[in-house]
Every structure is written in C-alpha cells, then in structure tokens.
Design an enzyme around this catalytic site. Sequence first.
Site, short mmCIF file in Angstrom:
data_model
loop_
_atom_site.label_atom_id
_atom_site.label_comp_id
_atom_site.label_asym_id
_atom_site.label_seq_id
_atom_site.Cartn_x
_atom_site.Cartn_y
_atom_site.Cartn_z
N ILE A 89 -2.00 11.09 4.05
CA ILE A 89 -0.57 11.03 3.73
C ILE A 89 -0.35 11.38 2.26
O ILE A 89 -1.03 10.85 1.37
CB ILE A 89 -0.01 9.62 4.00
CG1 ILE A 89 -0.32 9.16 5.42
CG2 ILE A 89 1.48 9.56 3.69
CD1 ILE A 89 0.55 9.72 6.50
N ASP A 110 2.12 -9.36 1.38
CA ASP A 110 0.80 -8.79 1.04
C ASP A 110 0.00 -9.91 0.37
O ASP A 110 0.50 -11.01 0.15
CB ASP A 110 0.97 -7.57 0.10
CG ASP A 110 -0.20 -6.59 0.28
OD1 ASP A 110 0.04 -5.39 0.56
OD2 ASP A 110 -1.37 -7.04 0.17
N ILE A 111 -1.23 -9.60 0.03
CA ILE A 111 -2.10 -10.65 -0.50
C ILE A 111 -1.68 -11.06 -1.91
O ILE A 111 -2.03 -12.14 -2.38
CB ILE A 111 -3.57 -10.19 -0.46
CG1 ILE A 111 -4.51 -11.39 -0.60
CG2 ILE A 111 -3.84 -9.12 -1.51
CD1 ILE A 111 -5.81 -11.22 0.09
N TYR A 150 -14.68 2.51 8.10
CA TYR A 150 -13.21 2.55 8.27
C TYR A 150 -12.87 3.20 9.63
O TYR A 150 -12.13 2.64 10.42
CB TYR A 150 -12.61 3.35 7.13
CG TYR A 150 -11.16 3.69 7.25
CD1 TYR A 150 -10.76 4.99 7.54
CD2 TYR A 150 -10.17 2.74 7.03
CE1 TYR A 150 -9.42 5.33 7.64
CE2 TYR A 150 -8.82 3.08 7.11
CZ TYR A 150 -8.46 4.38 7.41
OH TYR A 150 -7.13 4.72 7.49
N GLY A 152 0.82 -1.22 0.00
CA GLY A 152 0.00 0.00 0.00
C GLY A 152 0.85 1.26 0.00
O GLY A 152 2.08 1.21 -0.05
N GLN A 153 0.15 2.41 0.10
CA GLN A 153 0.84 3.71 0.02
C GLN A 153 1.88 3.85 1.13
O GLN A 153 3.02 4.24 0.88
CB GLN A 153 -0.20 4.85 0.15
CG GLN A 153 0.39 6.23 0.02
CD GLN A 153 -0.54 7.35 0.47
OE1 GLN A 153 -1.55 7.12 1.16
NE2 GLN A 153 -0.21 8.56 0.10
N LYS A 212 -11.24 1.51 12.93
CA LYS A 212 -9.99 2.03 13.50
C LYS A 212 -10.18 2.39 14.97
O LYS A 212 -9.30 2.15 15.80
CB LYS A 212 -9.49 3.25 12.70
CG LYS A 212 -8.94 2.90 11.32
CD LYS A 212 -7.72 1.98 11.41
CE LYS A 212 -7.12 1.66 10.06
NZ LYS A 212 -5.95 0.73 10.17
C1 VAH Z 1 -8.29 7.74 3.96
N1 VAH Z 1 -5.93 8.19 3.57
O1 VAH Z 1 -8.54 8.73 3.34
C2 VAH Z 1 -6.87 7.54 4.47
C3 VAH Z 1 -6.72 8.17 5.84
C4 VAH Z 1 -7.14 10.19 7.28
C5 VAH Z 1 -7.22 9.60 5.90
O2 VAH Z 1 -7.33 7.39 6.81
O3 VAH Z 1 -9.13 6.91 4.21
#
Ligand code: VAH
Length: 312
Positions: A169, A32-33, A139, A9-10, A143
């Site tokens: 990021i 990774d997968i 998401y 990933g990034q 988290k």
């Molecule tokens: C997203 N780049 O956009 C991720 C990150 C805070 C953003 O969690 O889902």
Amino acid sequence: RIIMIGANGQIGTELAVALRQKFGKEHVITSDIREPAVLKDDEIFETVNVLDKQAVRSLLEKYQPTQIYLLAAMLSATGEQYPQKAWDLNMNGLLNILDLALELDIKKIFWPSSIAVFGPHSPKKQTGQYCIMDPTSIYGISKLAGERLCEYYHQKYGLDVRSIRYPGIISWKTAPGGGTTDYAVHIFFEALKHGKYASFLSASTELPMLYMEDAVRGTLELMDAPAEQLRIRSSYNLGGISFTPAQIGQEIKKILPNFELSYVDNDPRQAIADSWPASIDDSYAREDWNWEPTFDLEAMTKDMIENLKTNL
Ligand code: VAH
C-alpha cells in the site's frame, strides 16, 4: 458503532479517517497499544493490547460495537527479526477477536491478509484466488493461517468476517512500519527531501501495489457488500498497479527531473520480495463486489508528490 484495533498503522490511520467521515466521529472508536502522535479532541481513542483478551473484552462490552476492524499485526520485514512475536501477535490477536466476536455477537469483522500468503511455487503473474500458497515469511505464514481461521469461523459459526489480501500500500499520510514494499513509499519522501533514493529492492523487482485511496475505498465496498454476494471467506485477492523500482523511479523523474535512484544489494527484504507475485488476478473481487482500482502509476505518482510537497 465501530471499533478499530491497531489504528495507528499505515492502513488503520487512513481507514479510521474514512470510517469517521462515513459513520460520524462519535460512532468510531480507535485503539492501539499506545496513544497516536496526533489525536483530535473529538475523536475517541482507547489504549489496548489485542493480546490481553480480558482487556479487549472489557473494551467491547463498554462500547458494544457492531463492527470490529482488526489491523494490529507485525509486517513481513520486522517479522523476520522477531518471528515468535510476529506469530503471537498476528495469530493470537486474530483468535482473540474471532472468539470475542462470537461471544459478544458482533455482526461484522474486517481482518487484512496480504499477497504475502503466496510463495515461490505460486504462479508469478496474475496470481489467482486459488493456487499453491507456500509463503516463506513468518508474516505470510501467519496471514495464510489467519485466512484459514476466518473461513473456519464463518463456515462453522456463521461469523461474518471479511478480508482482503492487500498488495503493497502506497500512502503519504503515515509512513509504513516494517514492510518489504515500504521502498515504494520511502522513495517519494526521499525524492522530495534529498532528491535521491537508494532502493533496497533491485531495479527489476516487480510487485503488486495499491494506492491508499483505492485500498480504503475497496475495503469499505467489501464491508458494505451484501453477505450473500461474497463467495470468498478466506481473503479476497486485490490487485492494483504492478511496477518495479526502476519504473516508479522513471515516473518520479517525469516530475522531478533531477531525482537520482540507486540500489543497495543484499538487503534481506529482497528474498521476501522475490517470493511474492509480480501481479494479482482479482476477478473474484471484481465479480462479487464490483472492485475496480482507479489510480494508475502516473496518477498515484502525481498525487503522492503533490501531497508530500504541501506536507513536508
Ligand atoms: C509488507 N506492506 O510489506 C506489507 C504487505 C504485501 C506487502 O504485506 O509486509
């Protein structure tokens, strides 16, 4: 030895480079997968699905790592298309690693959280380490739950798991996948390739961001910090630069005067972005392990354009 799960990933891509530079290529196993597009022949890579606990156990028994970096996850925008898959990958992937780390006595674990754990009732500016957190994306929910799990495994079992609430990021080496903050990466690629970009977030949408160099350095600094200095075992707030699409567009125009920025309405990612903070208070990270960002908006924009010019 270090094993990174979710290395394609990034963040994983660039964190792996830094870990190989720091510890030597022979001490870093990426996984990774599926195979990455580019793999140098002296780099060790294994394909593994983090949801296949037995396969992960075999990998850990084979390499006996002292540290695991778990970066496999589905990000905010994609997660809204496949919420059940996002929950399964983000939560059961983490649970597998936490349990296997206990079982195999693995010394240190890194797991990324996100400013996505904040929600519409969290303070909007200089959002603190502790506050109301009512995330609205699956998401962000995964988290936030993951942070609670990390703190629980630390308190109950003494597991040395460390985490950072990353902002968006920005990087040029690997395009991000399925994030809400991805506009701030796409804008650079499009500015150089086509001289124009249509942002899916509105001109005034201010979000906390961080340049990849700072994110990678901060992660390694956290992992190197003495355990007794760390007050936070859920996940550390980390801020960097907060800006809007209009502001980054202005910064790009200083270097590419003909760049044209436009806006697309009704993108589902706008609602996600509107639920997130505009800026972050990262004083716990500054106090506990001397965190300090180095790239401001101007320096990041210059560095992104210079690197993309030579790489596009
Ligand atoms: C997203 N780049 O956009 C991720 C990150 C805070 C953003 O969690 O889902």
